[in-house]
Design a protein around this motif. Structure first.
Motif, mmCIF file in Angstrom:
data_model
loop_
_atom_site.group_PDB
_atom_site.id
_atom_site.type_symbol
_atom_site.label_atom_id
_atom_site.label_comp_id
_atom_site.label_asym_id
_atom_site.label_seq_id
_atom_site.Cartn_x
_atom_site.Cartn_y
_atom_site.Cartn_z
ATOM 1 N N ALA A 179 -2.388 10.945 9.333
ATOM 2 C CA ALA A 179 -2.862 10.773 7.965
ATOM 3 C C ALA A 179 -3.480 9.387 7.796
ATOM 4 N N THR A 180 -4.406 9.277 6.834
ATOM 5 C CA THR A 180 -5.109 8.018 6.611
ATOM 6 C C THR A 180 -5.274 7.756 5.123
ATOM 7 N N ALA A 181 -5.436 6.481 4.785
ATOM 8 C CA ALA A 181 -5.740 6.091 3.410
ATOM 9 C C ALA A 181 -7.227 5.797 3.237
ATOM 10 N N ASP A 182 -8.018 6.079 4.262
ATOM 11 C CA ASP A 182 -9.436 5.724 4.237
ATOM 12 C C ASP A 182 -10.187 6.340 3.065
ATOM 13 N N PHE A 183 -9.803 7.542 2.642
ATOM 14 C CA PHE A 183 -10.575 8.270 1.647
ATOM 15 C C PHE A 183 -9.958 8.250 0.246
ATOM 16 N N SER A 184 -8.683 7.853 0.153
ATOM 17 C CA SER A 184 -7.994 7.852 -1.156
ATOM 18 C C SER A 184 -6.977 6.714 -1.185
ATOM 19 N N PRO A 185 -7.435 5.457 -1.176
ATOM 20 C CA PRO A 185 -6.515 4.322 -1.052
ATOM 21 C C PRO A 185 -5.479 4.208 -2.168
ATOM 22 N N GLU A 186 -5.855 4.488 -3.396
ATOM 23 C CA GLU A 186 -4.913 4.327 -4.507
ATOM 24 C C GLU A 186 -3.805 5.373 -4.445
ATOM 25 N N GLU A 187 -4.189 6.627 -4.267
ATOM 26 C CA GLU A 187 -3.185 7.689 -4.173
ATOM 27 C C GLU A 187 -2.297 7.483 -2.951
ATOM 28 N N SER A 188 -2.893 7.029 -1.857
ATOM 29 C CA SER A 188 -2.128 6.804 -0.632
ATOM 30 C C SER A 188 -1.107 5.689 -0.814
ATOM 31 N N ALA A 189 -1.492 4.633 -1.506
ATOM 32 C CA ALA A 189 -0.566 3.531 -1.763
ATOM 33 C C ALA A 189 0.601 4.004 -2.626
ATOM 34 N N ALA A 190 0.316 4.834 -3.626
ATOM 35 C CA ALA A 190 1.373 5.356 -4.497
ATOM 36 C C ALA A 190 2.307 6.270 -3.705
ATOM 37 N N ALA A 191 1.746 7.116 -2.837
ATOM 38 C CA ALA A 191 2.573 8.010 -2.022
ATOM 39 C C ALA A 191 3.459 7.213 -1.077
ATOM 40 N N THR A 192 2.909 6.185 -0.457
ATOM 41 C CA THR A 192 3.678 5.345 0.463
ATOM 42 C C THR A 192 4.852 4.696 -0.252
ATOM 43 N N ALA A 193 4.607 4.204 -1.472
ATOM 44 C CA ALA A 193 5.659 3.542 -2.241
ATOM 45 C C ALA A 193 6.763 4.525 -2.639
ATOM 46 N N LYS A 194 6.385 5.728 -3.074
ATOM 47 C CA LYS A 194 7.389 6.721 -3.475
ATOM 48 C C LYS A 194 8.249 7.151 -2.287
ATOM 49 N N LEU A 195 7.615 7.355 -1.143
ATOM 50 C CA LEU A 195 8.372 7.750 0.037
ATOM 51 C C LEU A 195 9.288 6.619 0.511
ATOM 52 N N LYS A 196 8.796 5.392 0.453
ATOM 53 C CA LYS A 196 9.619 4.252 0.854
ATOM 54 C C LYS A 196 10.870 4.152 -0.009
ATOM 55 N N ALA A 197 10.706 4.380 -1.318
ATOM 56 C CA ALA A 197 11.845 4.328 -2.235
ATOM 57 C C ALA A 197 12.878 5.398 -1.907
ATOM 58 N N ALA A 198 12.431 6.487 -1.285
ATOM 59 C CA ALA A 198 13.333 7.578 -0.911
ATOM 60 C C ALA A 198 13.830 7.451 0.524
ATOM 61 N N GLY A 199 13.452 6.361 1.196
ATOM 62 C CA GLY A 199 13.938 6.126 2.554
ATOM 63 C C GLY A 199 13.062 6.690 3.651
ATOM 64 N N VAL A 200 11.818 7.053 3.322
ATOM 65 C CA VAL A 200 10.887 7.600 4.310
ATOM 66 C C VAL A 200 9.736 6.619 4.498
ATOM 67 N N THR A 201 9.526 6.158 5.716
ATOM 68 C CA THR A 201 8.437 5.231 6.004
ATOM 69 C C THR A 201 7.156 6.000 6.279
ATOM 70 N N LEU A 202 6.069 5.608 5.601
ATOM 71 C CA LEU A 202 4.761 6.205 5.843
ATOM 72 C C LEU A 202 3.807 5.091 6.255
ATOM 73 N N ALA A 203 3.299 5.188 7.464
ATOM 74 C CA ALA A 203 2.418 4.149 8.019
ATOM 75 C C ALA A 203 1.024 4.739 8.205
ATOM 76 N N LEU A 204 0.259 4.784 7.131
ATOM 77 C CA LEU A 204 -1.091 5.331 7.193
ATOM 78 C C LEU A 204 -1.980 4.371 7.989
ATOM 79 N N ARG A 205 -2.864 4.931 8.814
ATOM 80 C CA ARG A 205 -3.738 4.102 9.639
ATOM 81 C C ARG A 205 -5.203 4.477 9.416
ATOM 82 N N SER A 206 -6.061 3.481 9.577
ATOM 83 C CA SER A 206 -7.495 3.696 9.454
ATOM 84 C C SER A 206 -8.025 4.430 10.679
ATOM 85 N N ARG A 207 -9.278 4.820 10.633
ATOM 86 C CA ARG A 207 -9.890 5.488 11.772
ATOM 87 C C ARG A 207 -9.837 4.598 13.010
ATOM 88 N N THR A 208 -10.127 3.322 12.828
ATOM 89 C CA THR A 208 -10.092 2.380 13.951
ATOM 90 C C THR A 208 -8.689 2.238 14.512
#
Length: 267
Positions: free
Chosen positions: A190-219
């Motif tokens: 998964a990547t945040a390249d196309f939807s950075p704001e929604e991706s940041a919100a999803a990462t924060a919600k998952l982190k609060a629930a104990g799930v790490t999400l490490a989205l990476r760019s194409r590079t």
């Protein structure tokens, strides 16, 4: 099945494998997984489409591999069985294909028998282990796979749960180092390249629930393939990789799917 401990399922926090099952319409998940899944849907209603598109990539890449002579598969981050599973796709083309599944969620172990119903000519096995312990995975896998012959390493929708500080690239390197020349890495991310704001919100919600999400760019995703020969078309948005090898997923045409897929060969 090899390396299985007693089954103790933690239902106090969501688990990616069970959330994925919920996105796919499965029933092997808990209220905590559905609750978090619904929070993800509130940020992007296409999350179930993304899950199905990831699975469809695995089907297409497995067909490509089996069609190019690969007869051994090591699938890490298997998830809860959802037909058709990888071995079913591989054994359609190559009935003698050997498949080792690996996951760290005890609920996958509880349903692993569904993963072991393959052809008589082939072999399927399940290993309870974590991608963060590549030595244990290789030790278990080599009881089933011949590591002098090419193996396809499948890491579909997995590494975006392993941050750089946990050594994600080193883990992949160690797994590939144990496989012979001519092996393959099959991977989506998964990547945040196309939807950075929604991706940041999803990462924060998952982190609060104990799930790490490490989205990476194409590079950043492409770095996993630095030492490999990429199969054409190289790193691509997941649903654009060899679409002719499978059927489209309803809804995938509604905007860019925020994830990349690739297949690379060791040399």
């Amino acid at each position: 099945m090899t390396g299985q401990p007693s089954i103790e399922i933690d239902t106090s926090k969501p688990h990616p494998a069970r959330m994925y099952d919920w996105y796919l319409g499965g029933k092997d998940n808990y209220p905590v997984d559905e609750a978090m899944g619904r929070q993800m849907l509130a940020l992007d209603a296409r999350v179930p489409v993304m899950a199905k598109v990831n699975r469809a990539f695995m089907h297409r890449a497995t067909r490509w591999l089996a069609g190019h002579g690969v007869r051994q598969f090591l699938d890490i981050g298997t998830g809860i069985p959802t037909e058709p599973n990888l071995h079913q796709i591989a054994q359609e083309t190559a009935p003698d294909a050997r498949v080792v599944y690996c996951d760290n969620d005890p609920i996958v172990l509880a349903h692993a028998a569904a993963l072991l119903r393959g052809t008589e000519e082939g072999v399927t096995e399940y290993l309870q282990a974590d991608v963060r312990d590549p030595d244990a995975i290789i030790e278990g896998a080599k009881k089933v796979l011949d590591l002098t012959r090419p193996v396809a390493l499948s890491l579909v929708a997995l590494l975006h749960f392993v941050p750089d500080e946990d050594g994600a690239h080193d883990l992949v390197g160690r797994l590939l180092a144990a496989l012979p020349t001519g092996s393959y890495l099959m991977m989506t991310h998964a990547t945040a390249d196309f939807s950075p704001e929604e991706s940041a919100a999803a990462t924060a919600k998952l982190k609060a629930a104990g799930v790490t999400l490490a989205l990476r760019s194409r590079t950043e995703f492409a770095r996993f393939f630095d030492s490999l020969e990429l199969v054409e078309p190289g790193v691509e948005v997941v649903d654009k990789w060899h679409p002719e090898l499978g059927e489209p997923i309803p809804g995938q045409e509604d905007g860019v799917i925020p994830g990349y897929g690739a297949l690379g060969r060791t040399s």
